[in-house]
Every structure is written in structure tokens, then in C-alpha cells.
Design a protein around this motif. Structure first.
Motif, PDB file in Angstrom:
ATOM      1  N   MET A  79      22.248  39.960  46.645  1.00 28.70           N
ATOM      2  CA  MET A  79      23.389  40.043  47.564  1.00 28.70           C
ATOM      3  C   MET A  79      23.755  41.478  47.907  1.00 28.70           C
ATOM      4  O   MET A  79      23.629  42.381  47.076  1.00 28.70           O
ATOM      5  N   THR A  80      24.218  41.655  49.132  1.00 26.29           N
ATOM      6  CA  THR A  80      24.802  42.927  49.526  1.00 26.29           C
ATOM      7  C   THR A  80      26.241  42.948  49.004  1.00 26.29           C
ATOM      8  O   THR A  80      26.793  41.885  48.666  1.00 26.29           O
ATOM      9  N   PRO A  81      26.866  44.118  48.943  1.00 22.85           N
ATOM     10  CA  PRO A  81      28.259  44.154  48.475  1.00 22.85           C
ATOM     11  C   PRO A  81      29.195  43.262  49.307  1.00 22.85           C
ATOM     12  O   PRO A  81      30.081  42.608  48.753  1.00 22.85           O
ATOM     13  N   GLN A  82      28.983  43.204  50.618  1.00 22.73           N
ATOM     14  CA  GLN A  82      29.833  42.360  51.467  1.00 22.73           C
ATOM     15  C   GLN A  82      29.646  40.886  51.133  1.00 22.73           C
ATOM     16  O   GLN A  82      30.602  40.112  51.151  1.00 22.73           O
ATOM     17  N   GLU A  83      28.415  40.493  50.852  1.00 23.08           N
ATOM     18  CA  GLU A  83      28.152  39.096  50.486  1.00 23.08           C
ATOM     19  C   GLU A  83      28.775  38.767  49.135  1.00 23.08           C
ATOM     20  O   GLU A  83      29.289  37.665  48.934  1.00 23.08           O
ATOM     21  N   MET A  84      28.745  39.741  48.203  1.00 19.87           N
ATOM     22  CA  MET A  84      29.416  39.532  46.911  1.00 19.87           C
ATOM     23  C   MET A  84      30.908  39.294  47.114  1.00 19.87           C
ATOM     24  O   MET A  84      31.491  38.417  46.497  1.00 19.87           O
ATOM     25  N   ARG A  85      31.486  40.107  47.964  1.00 17.80           N
ATOM     26  CA  ARG A  85      32.918  39.980  48.235  1.00 17.80           C
ATOM     27  C   ARG A  85      33.238  38.638  48.871  1.00 17.80           C
ATOM     28  O   ARG A  85      34.196  37.961  48.474  1.00 17.80           O
ATOM     29  N   ARG A  86      32.424  38.200  49.845  1.00 11.77           N
ATOM     30  CA  ARG A  86      32.663  36.912  50.510  1.00 11.77           C
ATOM     31  C   ARG A  86      32.550  35.748  49.540  1.00 11.77           C
ATOM     32  O   ARG A  86      33.420  34.887  49.471  1.00 11.77           O
ATOM     33  N   ARG A 132      36.152  25.659  37.226  1.00 12.16           N
ATOM     34  CA  ARG A 132      36.611  26.940  36.652  1.00 12.16           C
ATOM     35  C   ARG A 132      35.437  27.876  36.384  1.00 12.16           C
ATOM     36  O   ARG A 132      35.582  29.098  36.486  1.00 12.16           O
ATOM     37  N   ARG A 133      34.270  27.328  36.039  1.00 14.87           N
ATOM     38  CA  ARG A 133      33.088  28.171  35.842  1.00 14.87           C
ATOM     39  C   ARG A 133      32.684  28.845  37.158  1.00 14.87           C
ATOM     40  O   ARG A 133      32.289  30.011  37.172  1.00 14.87           O
ATOM     41  N   ILE A 134      32.791  28.114  38.249  1.00 16.36           N
ATOM     42  CA  ILE A 134      32.474  28.694  39.570  1.00 16.36           C
ATOM     43  C   ILE A 134      33.485  29.794  39.893  1.00 16.36           C
ATOM     44  O   ILE A 134      33.122  30.866  40.393  1.00 16.36           O
ATOM     45  N   ALA A 135      34.755  29.565  39.582  1.00 15.73           N
ATOM     46  CA  ALA A 135      35.795  30.573  39.828  1.00 15.73           C
ATOM     47  C   ALA A 135      35.538  31.822  38.979  1.00 15.73           C
ATOM     48  O   ALA A 135      35.710  32.956  39.462  1.00 15.73           O
ATOM     49  N   ALA A 136      35.112  31.630  37.731  1.00 10.91           N
ATOM     50  CA  ALA A 136      34.812  32.771  36.853  1.00 10.91           C
ATOM     51  C   ALA A 136      33.633  33.572  37.403  1.00 10.91           C
ATOM     52  O   ALA A 136      33.638  34.810  37.350  1.00 10.91           O
ATOM     53  N   LYS A 137      32.652  32.886  37.941  1.00 11.88           N
ATOM     54  CA  LYS A 137      31.513  33.576  38.554  1.00 11.88           C
ATOM     55  C   LYS A 137      31.994  34.389  39.758  1.00 11.88           C
ATOM     56  O   LYS A 137      31.540  35.514  39.984  1.00 11.88           O
ATOM     57  N   GLY A 138      32.929  33.820  40.522  1.00 14.07           N
ATOM     58  CA  GLY A 138      33.507  34.543  41.656  1.00 14.07           C
ATOM     59  C   GLY A 138      34.231  35.799  41.215  1.00 14.07           C
ATOM     60  O   GLY A 138      34.125  36.859  41.849  1.00 14.07           O
ATOM     61  N   GLU A 139      34.965  35.716  40.098  1.00 13.77           N
ATOM     62  CA  GLU A 139      35.660  36.894  39.559  1.00 13.77           C
ATOM     63  C   GLU A 139      34.649  37.976  39.179  1.00 13.77           C
ATOM     64  O   GLU A 139      34.871  39.164  39.448  1.00 13.77           O
ATOM     65  N   ARG A 140      33.534  37.571  38.564  1.00 11.87           N
ATOM     66  CA  ARG A 140      32.494  38.532  38.185  1.00 11.87           C
ATOM     67  C   ARG A 140      31.879  39.196  39.416  1.00 11.87           C
ATOM     68  O   ARG A 140      31.624  40.405  39.425  1.00 11.87           O
ATOM     69  N   LEU A 141      31.665  38.402  40.483  1.00 10.27           N
ATOM     70  CA  LEU A 141      31.117  38.967  41.724  1.00 10.27           C
ATOM     71  C   LEU A 141      32.089  39.978  42.340  1.00 10.27           C
ATOM     72  O   LEU A 141      31.669  41.049  42.817  1.00 10.27           O
ATOM     73  N   LEU A 142      33.371  39.647  42.333  1.00  6.43           N
ATOM     74  CA  LEU A 142      34.368  40.574  42.886  1.00  6.43           C
ATOM     75  C   LEU A 142      34.455  41.852  42.058  1.00  6.43           C
ATOM     76  O   LEU A 142      34.587  42.958  42.606  1.00  6.43           O
ATOM     77  N   ALA A 143      34.369  41.719  40.732  1.00  9.17           N
ATOM     78  CA  ALA A 143      34.395  42.902  39.865  1.00  9.17           C
ATOM     79  C   ALA A 143      33.172  43.774  40.139  1.00  9.17           C
ATOM     80  O   ALA A 143      33.282  45.014  40.205  1.00  9.17           O
ATOM     81  N   ARG A 144      32.029  43.150  40.302  1.00 10.74           N
ATOM     82  CA  ARG A 144      30.802  43.898  40.595  1.00 10.74           C
ATOM     83  C   ARG A 144      30.914  44.594  41.951  1.00 10.74           C
ATOM     84  O   ARG A 144      30.507  45.755  42.097  1.00 10.74           O
ATOM     85  N   TYR A 145      31.491  43.901  42.929  1.00 11.05           N
ATOM     86  CA  TYR A 145      31.701  44.497  44.253  1.00 11.05           C
ATOM     87  C   TYR A 145      32.598  45.733  44.144  1.00 11.05           C
ATOM     88  O   TYR A 145      32.300  46.774  44.730  1.00 11.05           O
ATOM     89  N   ARG A 146      33.680  45.626  43.364  1.00 11.81           N
ATOM     90  CA  ARG A 146      34.609  46.772  43.204  1.00 11.81           C
ATOM     91  C   ARG A 146      33.921  47.947  42.534  1.00 11.81           C
ATOM     92  O   ARG A 146      34.165  49.104  42.903  1.00 11.81           O
ATOM     93  N   ARG A 147      33.071  47.676  41.521  1.00 10.97           N
ATOM     94  CA  ARG A 147      32.341  48.755  40.843  1.00 10.97           C
ATOM     95  C   ARG A 147      31.412  49.461  41.829  1.00 10.97           C
ATOM     96  O   ARG A 147      31.347  50.697  41.860  1.00 10.97           O
ATOM     97  N   ILE A 148      30.702  48.682  42.645  1.00 10.23           N
ATOM     98  CA  ILE A 148      29.785  49.282  43.634  1.00 10.23           C
ATOM     99  C   ILE A 148      30.562  50.099  44.663  1.00 10.23           C
ATOM    100  O   ILE A 148      30.156  51.204  45.043  1.00 10.23           O
ATOM    101  N   LYS A 149      31.702  49.567  45.077  1.00  6.53           N
ATOM    102  CA  LYS A 149      32.528  50.248  46.073  1.00  6.53           C
ATOM    103  C   LYS A 149      33.053  51.574  45.515  1.00  6.53           C
ATOM    104  O   LYS A 149      33.069  52.597  46.203  1.00  6.53           O
ATOM    105  N   GLU A 150      33.496  51.575  44.237  1.00  6.47           N
ATOM    106  CA  GLU A 150      34.003  52.796  43.602  1.00  6.47           C
ATOM    107  C   GLU A 150      32.884  53.823  43.407  1.00  6.47           C
ATOM    108  O   GLU A 150      33.112  55.026  43.527  1.00  6.47           O
ATOM    109  N   ALA A 151      31.685  53.369  43.070  1.00  2.00           N
ATOM    110  CA  ALA A 151      30.566  54.291  42.862  1.00  2.00           C
ATOM    111  C   ALA A 151      30.160  54.969  44.161  1.00  2.00           C
ATOM    112  O   ALA A 151      29.669  56.100  44.164  1.00  2.00           O
ATOM    113  N   GLY A 152      30.375  54.294  45.272  1.00  2.00           N
ATOM    114  CA  GLY A 152      30.006  54.832  46.594  1.00  2.00           C
ATOM    115  C   GLY A 152      30.973  55.892  47.087  1.00  2.00           C
ATOM    116  O   GLY A 152      30.650  56.657  47.999  1.00  2.00           O
ATOM    117  N   ARG A 153      32.131  56.007  46.494  1.00  2.00           N
ATOM    118  CA  ARG A 153      33.129  56.988  46.977  1.00  2.00           C
ATOM    119  C   ARG A 153      32.888  58.350  46.459  1.00  2.00           C
ATOM    120  O   ARG A 153      32.401  58.785  45.590  1.00  2.00           O
TER     121      ARG A 153
END
Length: 153
Positions: A79-86, A132-153
Motif C-alpha cells: 500500500m501507498t501511504p494514502q491507501e493506508m490512510r483510506r 474489532r480485529r478489523i478495527a485494530a488492523k485499521g488503527e495499525r495502518l493509521l499509525a504506520r501512515y503517521r510514522r511514514i508521514k512524520e519521517a517524510g518531514r
């Protein structure tokens, strides 16, 4: 010489009462076919396995003016960061609610809400724990997206 016979026009042969019955019958059948057409269109717009078809997204865009995109079904590593966020936002929004909608109907079949997981490449949840497992996976994807976004700054 004999007088020439004239024939009446075909339209004048039918009585006015008969004409109204015919037009009423025609209107009634056209209403029925319009309903059938509408029903057919809606079934073509919804994917029976979950989500909307391309025709459904196009129809929604025509009615609402929104631009819907199909769900992200890629693996997290692809996934791209945008796809992770979506996908992360979708998972948390759908299955991270305090009170979930029903996931199965009275006959034990999954509801449209549960089937939406299939459109996003996830297993269809039958229990609250699975949702809830799907929601937890979504939280992990959003956290990963935020880490990638912060590393890019």
C-alpha cells in the motif's frame, strides 16, 4: 350510378371509453416496467459479495455528486501511504464504533454492513470480536501512515 362508399378512419372505430381503458392499461404496464427497471438497476449497483460495483459508484456519483473509489484490497506491504490512510480510516469508522450495527440477520446471513469488509479485502466478520480485529488492523495502518508521514518531514 351507385354512390361510392366511404370508410371511417380506424381511430374513430374504437369508442372513447375503450380508448381510456387502453391508455390506462398502457400507463399501468409502463409503471410496472419502470419499477422493475429501477429494481434491476439497484441490484446491478450493489455487489452481492459486499460494497458497490463500478456501475453503483457511477450511479452514486450521478445522484450525490460524490466520487467514490473502490476499497483498497492490497496487502499492507504493497500500500501507498494514502491507501493506508483510506483503509485504516474505513476500518476504524466501520468496525471501531462503540455500538456496532448487526453483523448477521435473523437467518444468520451477513448484513450489508458486514459484507463491506469483503469489498475492502478483509474477512467478513460474523462476531463483534472479528469486527474489532478489523478495527485494530485499521488503527495499525493509521499509525504506520503517521510514522511514514512524520519521517517524510
Amino acid at each position: 350510378m351507385a354512390a361510392k362508399k366511404t370508410t371511417k378512419a380506424k381511430s374513430s372505430r374504437t369508442s372513447p371509453a375503450r380508448k381510456t381503458r387502453k391508455s390506462a392499461a398502457r400507463k399501468k404496464t409502463s409503471r410496472k416496467t419502470a419499477k422493475a427497471r429501477k429494481r434491476r438497476a439497484s441490484t446491478q449497483e450493489k455487489d452481492p459479495r459486499g460494497g458497490l460495483t463500478a456501475a453503483g459508484r457511477k450511479a452514486f456519483a450521478g445522484k450525490q455528486g460524490a466520487h467514490l473509489r473502490p476499497g483498497v484490497t492490497k496487502r499492507a506491504s504493497e500500500m501507498t501511504p494514502q491507501e493506508m490512510r483510506r483503509k485504516g480510516s474505513w476500518a476504524v469508522r466501520f468496525y471501531g464504533r462503540a455500538k456496532l450495527p448487526r453483523l448477521v440477520d435473523a437467518k444468520g446471513r451477513p448484513t450489508r454492513h458486514a459484507l463491506s469488509a469483503h469489498a475492502w479485502g478483509e474477512p467478513v466478520p460474523k462476531t463483534v470480536a472479528a469486527a474489532r480485529r478489523i478495527a485494530a488492523k485499521g488503527e495499525r495502518l493509521l499509525a504506520r501512515y503517521r510514522r511514514i508521514k512524520e519521517a517524510g518531514r
